[in-house]
Every structure is written in C-alpha cells, then in structure tokens.
Design a protein around this motif. Structure first.
Motif, PDB file in Angstrom:
ATOM      1  N   VAL A 147       0.822  -1.206   0.000  1.00 15.10           N
ATOM      2  CA  VAL A 147       0.000   0.000   0.000  1.00 15.10           C
ATOM      3  C   VAL A 147       0.859   1.262   0.000  1.00 15.10           C
ATOM      4  O   VAL A 147       0.327   2.377   0.008  1.00 15.10           O
ATOM      5  N   GLY A 148       2.166   1.105  -0.012  1.00 14.06           N
ATOM      6  CA  GLY A 148       3.076   2.248  -0.083  1.00 14.06           C
ATOM      7  C   GLY A 148       4.386   1.804  -0.694  1.00 14.06           C
ATOM      8  O   GLY A 148       4.867   0.694  -0.417  1.00 14.06           O
ATOM      9  N   PHE A 149       4.981   2.676  -1.543  1.00 11.43           N
ATOM     10  CA  PHE A 149       6.203   2.287  -2.254  1.00 11.43           C
ATOM     11  C   PHE A 149       7.097   3.502  -2.441  1.00 11.43           C
ATOM     12  O   PHE A 149       6.635   4.579  -2.832  1.00 11.43           O
ATOM     13  N   ALA A 150       8.388   3.315  -2.147  1.00 13.39           N
ATOM     14  CA  ALA A 150       9.377   4.351  -2.413  1.00 13.39           C
ATOM     15  C   ALA A 150      10.659   3.667  -2.873  1.00 13.39           C
ATOM     16  O   ALA A 150      11.010   2.580  -2.380  1.00 13.39           O
ATOM     17  N   TYR A 151      11.338   4.312  -3.819  1.00 12.64           N
ATOM     18  CA  TYR A 151      12.581   3.748  -4.355  1.00 12.64           C
ATOM     19  C   TYR A 151      13.646   4.833  -4.383  1.00 12.64           C
ATOM     20  O   TYR A 151      13.398   5.946  -4.871  1.00 12.64           O
ATOM     21  N   GLU A 163      -3.123  -7.581   9.101  1.00 12.38           N
ATOM     22  CA  GLU A 163      -4.463  -7.811   9.651  1.00 12.38           C
ATOM     23  C   GLU A 163      -4.873  -6.680  10.586  1.00 12.38           C
ATOM     24  O   GLU A 163      -4.045  -6.091  11.279  1.00 12.38           O
ATOM     25  N   GLY A 164      -6.168  -6.386  10.582  1.00 14.42           N
ATOM     26  CA  GLY A 164      -6.697  -5.385  11.493  1.00 14.42           C
ATOM     27  C   GLY A 164      -6.309  -3.962  11.151  1.00 14.42           C
ATOM     28  O   GLY A 164      -6.383  -3.072  12.005  1.00 14.42           O
ATOM     29  N   GLY A 165      -5.852  -3.733   9.911  1.00 12.18           N
ATOM     30  CA  GLY A 165      -5.479  -2.382   9.506  1.00 12.18           C
ATOM     31  C   GLY A 165      -4.082  -1.968   9.925  1.00 12.18           C
ATOM     32  O   GLY A 165      -3.663  -0.838   9.662  1.00 12.18           O
ATOM     33  N   VAL A 166      -3.351  -2.867  10.586  1.00  9.93           N
ATOM     34  CA  VAL A 166      -1.974  -2.563  10.994  1.00  9.93           C
ATOM     35  C   VAL A 166      -1.088  -2.477   9.758  1.00  9.93           C
ATOM     36  O   VAL A 166      -1.249  -3.235   8.806  1.00  9.93           O
ATOM     37  N   LYS A 167      -0.137  -1.539   9.746  1.00 10.79           N
ATOM     38  CA  LYS A 167       0.784  -1.382   8.632  1.00 10.79           C
ATOM     39  C   LYS A 167       2.191  -1.841   9.050  1.00 10.79           C
ATOM     40  O   LYS A 167       2.602  -1.648  10.189  1.00 10.79           O
TER      41      LYS A 167
END
Length: 258
Positions: A147-151, A163-167
C-alpha cells in the motif's frame, strides 16, 4: 532498470456468472472483460517509478490468455508500459497457480528484471498465490499487500497492510517482486494521445507451450454458485405496526422468542 508487470484479464464483477458445461469454470459467453483491478495498481506503480527515474526504466507487461487479453495489454501500454508479451493460452482457466507462476518465471528468469509488480490476487480466482510463487521460483525478495512504495539508491521501502489495519514497513534491495492492492495509488486513465501511441508499441505473442514445462499440482473439480436461500420479507407501514408484525414473525418462524 528493467521492470516486469504481470496482468490478468478478468470478467467485469457486475456480470452474471454461471458455470460452464464442464462445471469447472464460468461460462464466458456474453461476459464483459477488463483488466484485473489489483493489476491496475501494479501497472500504475511501475509507470510512476519509470517517470520518477526519468523514463530510463523499460517496463514490460505480460499477460497469459486467449486473444481477447490483448485488450488489457493495450490498456497497460496506453498507461505507459513500453512493450508487451502475450502468452497465448486459450485454456488458461484450467491452469493452476503453480503453472501460471511457472510460465511467468520461465519467461523472466534470464531477462534480468530488477522489479516485478503483480496484483495481490485476481478477482476471478482469488488464490493470491501466483506473485509469491514467482518470487520463490526466481529467488527474488518479495513483499505482499503493498500500500506504499518508495525507491531510492537501489533500495525499496515498502509499506504493506497487515491484519486489522496494521501497517508494516519493509526495506529491501533489488531484484524484488511486489504484489499490489487498493490504497497503493490511483491508476491513471489512458489519454487519447497515449492510446494512439500504444498502437505502435510492440506486442510479442508466444504459445504457452514454449514456456510451460510444469504439470499442475491442483485441479478444479467443481464450480457452482451458492445454494439459493428463501427470500426476505419487507415490512412497510406504521412503525408500531411493523414492530408487532416483526415480533409475530420471530415467534412463528424462529426460535428467537421461544
């Protein structure tokens, strides 16, 4: 940098589905098809990275299926991919995830791809196995549910949903494979000029027999809709009257008030 994006063409989820005559997949007659939603996020992220690095990366899109999948390939090219491979397979629906992954890795193994983007899962089969299996077969690092990307400087910082919305945040070097999902980005709409440019881009077609060397590990034995249940009752009128009728229904037809 070389980037591979794997996409699948799936039926529009608003379609009416029914099992085919063999009872192992759905009947495709009269269905509308589109690019798998999760794969759109993968294409967008590959193109965004290409733009970030000044158009230096080459982005190849790969899709397996009958002739109709070319429409999904053309959309990916119009979104910004550079070239395409169509693995022609009229019976792709009979291939299990192990075989699909083997086709992809068979093509990618000697191509030197730095990054491979796939959707988290396909909307029709929903196994979520192909991406991670490709990574294992290629011996690539792998991050799922992206859900997030950086290079930067040859390193990836990936944010993934647990699970449970944890990132969770993962840092890794290339080569790597990432599976993408809702929340990663907003896929662009192909503009008319880019659609016209896509018509000039290369689409190489190869028969599936050239790449598939593996036997299936699983087979679909049955495909059927859920059993129909009785219809509901819609109550209308005065609130007090509806409440009395509801209590009567619960007493007569259920054990809730007994």
């Amino acid at each position: 940098m070389k980037i591979l994006v794997c996409i699948k063409q799936v039926p529009d989820m608003e379609s009416r589905f029914k099992a085919n005559g063999e009872g192992v997949w759905y009947e495709e007659t009269d269905l509308a098809f589109r690019m798998n939603e999760y794969d759109e996020y993968a294409v967008e992220q590959a193109v965004k990275l290409k733009e970030q690095l000044g158009d230096a990366p080459e982005v190849t899109v790969l899709s397996i299926g009958p002739d109709r999948v070319v429409e999904a390939i053309k959309k990916a090219l119009a979104m910004g991919c550079d070239r395409a491979l169509h693995v022609r397979d009229p019976a792709v629906h009979l291939k299990d995830p192990w075989q699909i992954a083997s086709i992809i890795s068979g093509y990618a193994r000697d191509k030197g791809f730095d990054l491979v983007f796939t959707g988290m899962q396909s909307q029709d089969r929903g196994s979520a196995q192909v991406g991670v299996t490709v990574a294992e077969q290629l011996e690539y690092a792998c991050v799922t549910t992206l859900v997030g990307f950086a290079y930067a400087d040859g390193a990836i910082t990936a944010r993934r949903e647990l699970e449970g919305g944890v990132k969770g945040v993962v840092r890794m070097k290339t080569p790597a494979l990432l599976t993408c999902q809702l929340g990663l980005n907003v896929p662009r709409y192909p503009t008319l000029p880019n659609i016209m440019k896509a018509k000039k881009k290369e689409i190489v077609t190869v028969p599936v027999a050239d790449l598939l060397k593996e036997e299936p590990l699983a087979a679909t034995t049955g495909f059927y809709p859920p059993a129909k249940k009785g219809g509901g009752i819609v109550l209308e009128g005065d609130v007090a009257d509806m409440a009395d009728r509801l209590v009567g229904i619960l007493k007569d037809k259920t054990a809730v008030l007994r």
